[in-house]
Enzyme design. Structure first.
Site, PDB file in Angstrom:
ATOM      1  N   ARG A 116     -28.058 -18.975 -10.756  1.00  0.00           N
ATOM      2  CA  ARG A 116     -27.407 -17.751 -11.219  1.00  0.00           C
ATOM      3  C   ARG A 116     -26.026 -18.040 -11.791  1.00  0.00           C
ATOM      4  NH1 ARG A 116     -30.389 -13.944  -7.514  1.00  0.00           N
ATOM      5  NH2 ARG A 116     -29.905 -11.825  -8.156  1.00  0.00           N
ATOM      6  N   ARG A 123     -23.768  -5.457  -9.289  1.00  0.00           N
ATOM      7  CA  ARG A 123     -24.753  -6.533  -9.483  1.00  0.00           C
ATOM      8  C   ARG A 123     -25.012  -6.759 -10.973  1.00  0.00           C
ATOM      9  NH1 ARG A 123     -29.569  -4.457  -6.270  1.00  0.00           N
ATOM     10  NH2 ARG A 123     -30.567  -6.452  -6.690  1.00  0.00           N
TER      11      ARG A 123
HETATM   12  P1  AMP Z   1     -32.020 -10.876  -5.413  1.00  0.00           P
HETATM   13  O1  AMP Z   1     -33.004 -10.485  -4.370  1.00  0.00           O
HETATM   14  O2  AMP Z   1     -32.431 -12.071  -6.216  1.00  0.00           O
HETATM   15  O3  AMP Z   1     -31.589  -9.720  -6.274  1.00  0.00           O
HETATM   16  O4  AMP Z   1     -30.695 -11.359  -4.624  1.00  0.00           O
HETATM   17  C1  AMP Z   1     -29.980 -10.461  -3.792  1.00  0.00           C
HETATM   18  C2  AMP Z   1     -28.550 -10.946  -3.633  1.00  0.00           C
HETATM   19  O5  AMP Z   1     -28.542 -12.252  -3.001  1.00  0.00           O
HETATM   20  C3  AMP Z   1     -27.780 -11.151  -4.941  1.00  0.00           C
HETATM   21  O6  AMP Z   1     -27.222  -9.928  -5.420  1.00  0.00           O
HETATM   22  C4  AMP Z   1     -26.715 -12.153  -4.512  1.00  0.00           C
HETATM   23  O7  AMP Z   1     -25.677 -11.530  -3.780  1.00  0.00           O
HETATM   24  C5  AMP Z   1     -27.493 -13.042  -3.538  1.00  0.00           C
HETATM   25  N1  AMP Z   1     -28.096 -14.187  -4.261  1.00  0.00           N
HETATM   26  C6  AMP Z   1     -29.410 -14.393  -4.550  1.00  0.00           C
HETATM   27  N2  AMP Z   1     -29.585 -15.527  -5.229  1.00  0.00           N
HETATM   28  C7  AMP Z   1     -28.345 -16.063  -5.408  1.00  0.00           C
HETATM   29  C8  AMP Z   1     -27.850 -17.236  -6.056  1.00  0.00           C
HETATM   30  N3  AMP Z   1     -28.666 -18.075  -6.713  1.00  0.00           N
HETATM   31  N4  AMP Z   1     -26.522 -17.460  -6.016  1.00  0.00           N
HETATM   32  C9  AMP Z   1     -25.687 -16.630  -5.377  1.00  0.00           C
HETATM   33  N5  AMP Z   1     -26.066 -15.497  -4.765  1.00  0.00           N
HETATM   34  C10 AMP Z   1     -27.392 -15.212  -4.777  1.00  0.00           C
END
Ligand code: AMP
Length: 210
Positions: free
Chosen positions: A91, A167
């Site tokens: 990310r 986000r």
């Molecule tokens: P997601 O389910 O992929 O939307 O991830 C939920 C949250 O987890 C994100 O909004 C970030 O806060 C954290 N997160 C997930 N993947 C990453 C990553 N590769 N790097 C940093 N934070 C992450």
């Protein structure tokens, strides 16, 4: 089955998780979702989960110093030897560089959806805490109950409107530059994430040449 190291890019709510589940079933490779790993650590109240929670609740990113080590450890497990699909990682450019030094992805699928669509997708998203399935309220006769197992559906804390805005801002500032990064690497494939989910799946498989 074909051995592939895949990355799914795209904003929150683009459908990465849904499509990743289908692609992994079709290819027989593990689905590694960093968001799912963090949510499990938070539920289990591990030190990593406690640290990650404040960043996730604020709609920001968990620091690379925490995330990179966690992902590299997971990719070192034996089931990843025959390929993997990363959903929600990398990310940041720094994460992409760490991944490249460990295992360069064969293909990066960017699932694109406009912000105005993402807001309604995310505010209407509900999860079943029992079977893990994800739904949109517009598709549910009873918006409170899981149509598969009957458990009470929940909304992710970070799917509340104020957090969604953060986000999306985080995505544009930190993650969107990866599109140019992977275009330059010659591994980027772009898919229209606003089509219906079966057609998105077909486009992804076509991009992968499968
Ligand atoms: P997601 O389910 O992929 O939307 O991830 C939920 C949250 O987890 C994100 O909004 C970030 O806060 C954290 N997160 C997930 N993947 C990453 C990553 N590769 N790097 C940093 N934070 C992450």
């Amino acid at each position: 089955m074909k051995e592939l190291r895949l990355v799914f890019l795209g904003p929150p709510g683009a459908g990465k998780g849904t499509q990743a589940t289908r692609v992994c079933e079709a290819l027989g490779i593990p689905h590694i979702s960093t968001g799912d790993i963090f949510r499990r650590e938070i539920r289990e109240k591990t030190p990593l989960g406690v640290e990650a929670k404040s960043y996730i609740d604020a709609g920001g990113l968990v620091p690379d110093s925490v995330t990179n080590g966690m992902v590299m450890k997971r990719l070192s497990e034996s089931d990843c030897k025959s390929g993997f699909l990363l959903d929600g990682y990398p990310r940041t450019i720094e994460q992409a560089e760490v991944l490249d030094s460990f295992a360069k992805p064969d293909a990066v699928i960017d699932i694109s959806v406009r912000d105005e669509k993402l807001m309604s997708r995310l505010t209407g998203r509900r999860e079943c805490p029992e079977c893990g399935k994800v739904f949109h309220i517009s598709a549910l006769a009873d918006q409170e109950k899981c149509p598969i197992c009957g458990a009470a559906l929940v909304q992710r804390d970070d799917d509340k409107p104020a957090t969604i805005r953060s986000r999306l801002d985080t995505y544009h500032a930190q993650t969107e530059p990866l599109i140019a990064y992977y275009k330059a690497a010659g591994t980027l494939h772009e898919v229209d994430g606003e089509a219906d989910r079966d057609n998105v799946f077909k486009s992804i498989m076509a991009e992968l040449g499968i």
